[in-house]
Design a protein around this motif. Structure first.
Motif, PDB file in Angstrom:
ATOM      1  N   LEU A   1       0.826  -1.202   0.000  1.00 25.83           N
ATOM      2  CA  LEU A   1       0.000   0.000   0.000  1.00 25.83           C
ATOM      3  C   LEU A   1       0.862   1.254   0.000  1.00 25.83           C
ATOM      4  O   LEU A   1       0.565   2.236  -0.724  1.00 25.83           O
ATOM      5  N   ASP A   2       1.926   1.244   0.805  1.00 21.31           N
ATOM      6  CA  ASP A   2       2.844   2.385   0.851  1.00 21.31           C
ATOM      7  C   ASP A   2       3.468   2.633  -0.523  1.00 21.31           C
ATOM      8  O   ASP A   2       3.564   3.780  -0.995  1.00 21.31           O
ATOM      9  N   ALA A   3       3.891   1.567  -1.194  1.00 21.28           N
ATOM     10  CA  ALA A   3       4.503   1.715  -2.516  1.00 21.28           C
ATOM     11  C   ALA A   3       3.469   2.172  -3.541  1.00 21.28           C
ATOM     12  O   ALA A   3       3.764   3.007  -4.412  1.00 21.28           O
ATOM     13  N   TRP A   4       2.242   1.636  -3.461  1.00 19.96           N
ATOM     14  CA  TRP A   4       1.210   2.005  -4.429  1.00 19.96           C
ATOM     15  C   TRP A   4       0.854   3.487  -4.322  1.00 19.96           C
ATOM     16  O   TRP A   4       0.655   4.166  -5.325  1.00 19.96           O
ATOM     17  N   ILE A   5       0.778   3.994  -3.089  1.00 23.73           N
ATOM     18  CA  ILE A   5       0.480   5.408  -2.887  1.00 23.73           C
ATOM     19  C   ILE A   5       1.568   6.282  -3.508  1.00 23.73           C
ATOM     20  O   ILE A   5       1.286   7.318  -4.146  1.00 23.73           O
ATOM     21  N   ASN A   6       2.809   5.883  -3.357  1.00 25.59           N
ATOM     22  CA  ASN A   6       3.913   6.683  -3.877  1.00 25.59           C
ATOM     23  C   ASN A   6       4.085   6.529  -5.390  1.00 25.59           C
ATOM     24  O   ASN A   6       4.639   7.416  -6.051  1.00 25.59           O
ATOM     25  N   LEU A   7       3.628   5.379  -5.945  1.00 24.27           N
ATOM     26  CA  LEU A   7       3.777   5.155  -7.375  1.00 24.27           C
ATOM     27  C   LEU A   7       2.547   5.574  -8.165  1.00 24.27           C
ATOM     28  O   LEU A   7       2.540   5.501  -9.389  1.00 24.27           O
ATOM     29  N   PHE A   8       1.490   5.945  -7.463  1.00 23.43           N
ATOM     30  CA  PHE A   8       0.238   6.268  -8.157  1.00 23.43           C
ATOM     31  C   PHE A   8       0.476   7.420  -9.140  1.00 23.43           C
ATOM     32  O   PHE A   8       0.921   8.504  -8.770  1.00 23.43           O
ATOM     33  N   GLY A   9       0.199   7.141 -10.388  1.00 20.66           N
ATOM     34  CA  GLY A   9       0.415   8.161 -11.411  1.00 20.66           C
ATOM     35  C   GLY A   9       1.390   7.670 -12.457  1.00 20.66           C
ATOM     36  O   GLY A   9       1.244   6.572 -13.009  1.00 20.66           O
ATOM     37  N   ASP A  10       2.423   8.461 -12.714  1.00 20.49           N
ATOM     38  CA  ASP A  10       3.388   8.145 -13.754  1.00 20.49           C
ATOM     39  C   ASP A  10       4.441   7.185 -13.202  1.00 20.49           C
ATOM     40  O   ASP A  10       5.366   7.589 -12.496  1.00 20.49           O
ATOM     41  N   ALA A  11       4.311   5.898 -13.500  1.00 19.31           N
ATOM     42  CA  ALA A  11       5.245   4.883 -13.017  1.00 19.31           C
ATOM     43  C   ALA A  11       5.576   3.928 -14.146  1.00 19.31           C
ATOM     44  O   ALA A  11       4.697   3.546 -14.935  1.00 19.31           O
ATOM     45  N   THR A  12       6.846   3.544 -14.229  1.00 12.44           N
ATOM     46  CA  THR A  12       7.304   2.620 -15.256  1.00 12.44           C
ATOM     47  C   THR A  12       7.179   1.184 -14.774  1.00 12.44           C
ATOM     48  O   THR A  12       7.073   0.934 -13.564  1.00 12.44           O
ATOM     49  N   PRO A  13       7.203   0.200 -15.672  1.00 12.85           N
ATOM     50  CA  PRO A  13       7.167  -1.203 -15.244  1.00 12.85           C
ATOM     51  C   PRO A  13       8.320  -1.576 -14.309  1.00 12.85           C
ATOM     52  O   PRO A  13       8.167  -2.415 -13.423  1.00 12.85           O
TER      53      PRO A  13
END
Length: 373
Positions: free
Chosen positions: A26-38
Motif C-alpha cells: 500500500l505504501d509503494a502504491w500510494i507513492n507510485l500512483f500516477g506516472d510509473a514505469t514497469p
C-alpha cells in the motif's frame, strides 16, 4: 497495556508478515500512483513481497528493499527489513553499513543526475534526516535482541539457583547422615561390642547350662547386630542423595548425556582409573554438572572443556570454559553449589579448586586420592 501486548504476541508469525507485506504494498502504491514505469512496479513488488521471507533471510530481504527506495519515498519496507536484521544479528558494523546504505538510497533520486545537479546542502540535510530514520529501527531491533538475551539468562539463572538449592539440600542431608554414621559407629557399635564381650565372658564362666546357652544367644545376637550396624554405617557414609531417592544416582555412564543436553559447546577428553567407587563417580558427575551450570549462568556463549585424568596417586576432573561472548548480567549467587562440591570432595579426602583463567574464562578442578588413606 499488558492485555494488548499479550494479544499481539498471540498472532502467528505468518499473519504479522502478511500484514507487513500488505502495508508495504500500500505504501509503494500510494507513492507510485500516477506516472510509473514497469521497472518501478517490479522493484516495488519485489521489495514488498520479500518481507514474507524476512525472518529466514533478513540481510537478503533488506537488500531487496533498496531498489524501491531509489524510485519512491517509502518507509514500511526498509524500516521493517532493518528492524528484522537488527533483531537477528550481533554484527554492529554490518548494521551501521546497512543504515548508511539505506540513507544513501533514500537520499538519491533516480536518475542520479537529478540529485547531483540539485542543491548539495539540501541533499546533505536530507541524508542526515534519513540516516536518523534508519538508525531508529536498528536501535529498536538491538533493544529487542538484548531483552530476549536477558529473559533467557534469567530463566537459566532461575534454573541454576534451583539446582543450587537442591544440591545444597542434598549436601546438608549427606552431612547429617555422616554425623549419624559417626554416632552409630562411636556409641552404638561400642556399646553392642561391650555386650558381646560380656556375653562371651559369661558363657565361659557360667556353670549352669541354661545360663551358658542364654549367654551364647546374647553373644550371637550382638555379633549379628554389629554386622548390621557396620552395613548401615557404610550406607550412610556413602550416600549423598535424598533420603527417599528411588531413581539411580548418576555415574560416569551418564556423563556423556549430561554434556549432550547442557546446551553448551563442550568437549570431553581423558578417562578415569577403572574401578573407582560409585561415590567418586557421583562426585565427578556433580562437579561437571555444577561447572556447566555456572558456565550457562555466568559465561553465555562460552565453550567448555571437560578433562578426566588420573596419575599414580590421584584422579580428578578439570572443567575449563572460555571467556563469554555475550554480555553477562550481574546477578547474586549464594555459591551454595561450589560449597556443596567442596564438601563432596572432602568426603573423598580430596580438594576442589575454582578460579578465573588468564584468558578471561574459569576453571574448576576436583582432585582426590586413588586410594584414600
Amino acid at each position: 497495556m499488558s492485555t494488548g501486548r499479550t494479544r499481539w504476541r498471540r498472532l502467528p508469525p505468518w499473519a504479522v508478515d502478511a500484514g507487513l507485506v500488505a502495508l508495504a504494498a500500500l505504501d509503494a502504491w500510494i507513492n507510485l500512483f500516477g506516472d510509473a514505469t514497469p521497472l518501478m512496479w517490479t522493484c516495488a513488488a519485489v521489495g514488498s513481497a520479500g518481507l514474507s521471507l524476512r525472518r529466514r533471510f533478513p540481510l537478503a530481504v533488506f537488500l531487496l528493499t533498496l531498489p524501491m527506495t531509489l524510485f519512491m519515498d517509502v518507509a514500511v519496507a526498509p524500516i521493517a527489513a532493518l528492524y528484522t536484521l537488527a533483531a537477528s544479528t550481533r554484527n554492529r558494523p554490518l548494521l551501521a553499513g546497512c543504515a548508511l546504505l539505506n540513507a544513501a538510497a533514500e537520499t538519491l533520486a533516480w536518475p542520479l543526475s537529478d540529485t547531483l545537479t540539485g542543491d548539495r546542502t539540501w541533499t546533505l540535510v536530507q541524508f542526515v534526516y534519513t540516516l536518523a530514520t534508519a538508525v531508529a529501527p536498528v536501535l529498536f531491533g538491538q533493544l529487542v535482541q538484548a531483552r530476549r538475551d536477558v529473559a533467557r539468562q534469567l530463566v537459566e539463572v532461575e534454573e541454576a539457583r534451583e539446582h543450587e538449592r537442591v544440591l545444597y539440600a542434598q549436601t546438608v542431608l549427606a552431612r547429617e547422615r555422616a554425623q549419624l554414621a559417626r554416632e552409630m559407629h562411636d556409641v552404638v557399635s561400642h556399646q553392642v561390642s561391650l555386650i558381646a564381650v560380656q556375653a562371651g565372658a559369661l558363657q565361659v564362666a557360667a556353670k549352669d547350662p541354661d545360663a551358658r546357652e542364654a549367654a551364647r544367644t546374647i553373644r550371637t545376637l550382638s555379633a549379628n547386630t554389629l554386622d548390621e550396624l557396620r552395613h548401615m554405617v557404610t550406607l550412610l557414609r556413602a550416600s549423598g542423595g535424598k533420603a527417599t531417592e528411588l531413581t539411580p544416582q548418576p555415574t560416569l555412564a551418564d556423563l556423556q548425556q549430561l554434556i549432550a543436553t547442557s546446551g553448551i559447546e563442550t568437549t570431553l577428553t581423558g578417562e578415569l582409573p577403572p574401578g573407582i567407587s560409585t561415590t567418586a563417580q557421583r562426585t565427578v558427575y556433580r562437579t561437571v554438572q555444577e561447572a556447566l551450570t555456572n558456565v550457562r549462568k555466568h559465561a553465555p556463549g562460552a565453550r567448555a572443556d571437560v578433562h578426566l585424568w588420573h596419575d599414580a596417586h590421584d584422579f580428578g576432573v578439570t572443567v575449563t570454559n572460555t571467556a563469554p561472548t555475550r554480555t553477562t548480567v550481574a546477578l547474586p549467587s549464594a555459591r551454595h553449589g561450589l560449597i556443596g562440591l567442596k564438601e563432596r570432595a572432602e568426603l573423598l579426602q580430596g580438594t576442589l579448586t575454582a578460579g578465573p583463567t588468564p584468558q578471561g574464562g574459569y576453571t574448576v578442578e576436583l582432585r582426590a586420592p586413588t586410594r584414600p588413606a
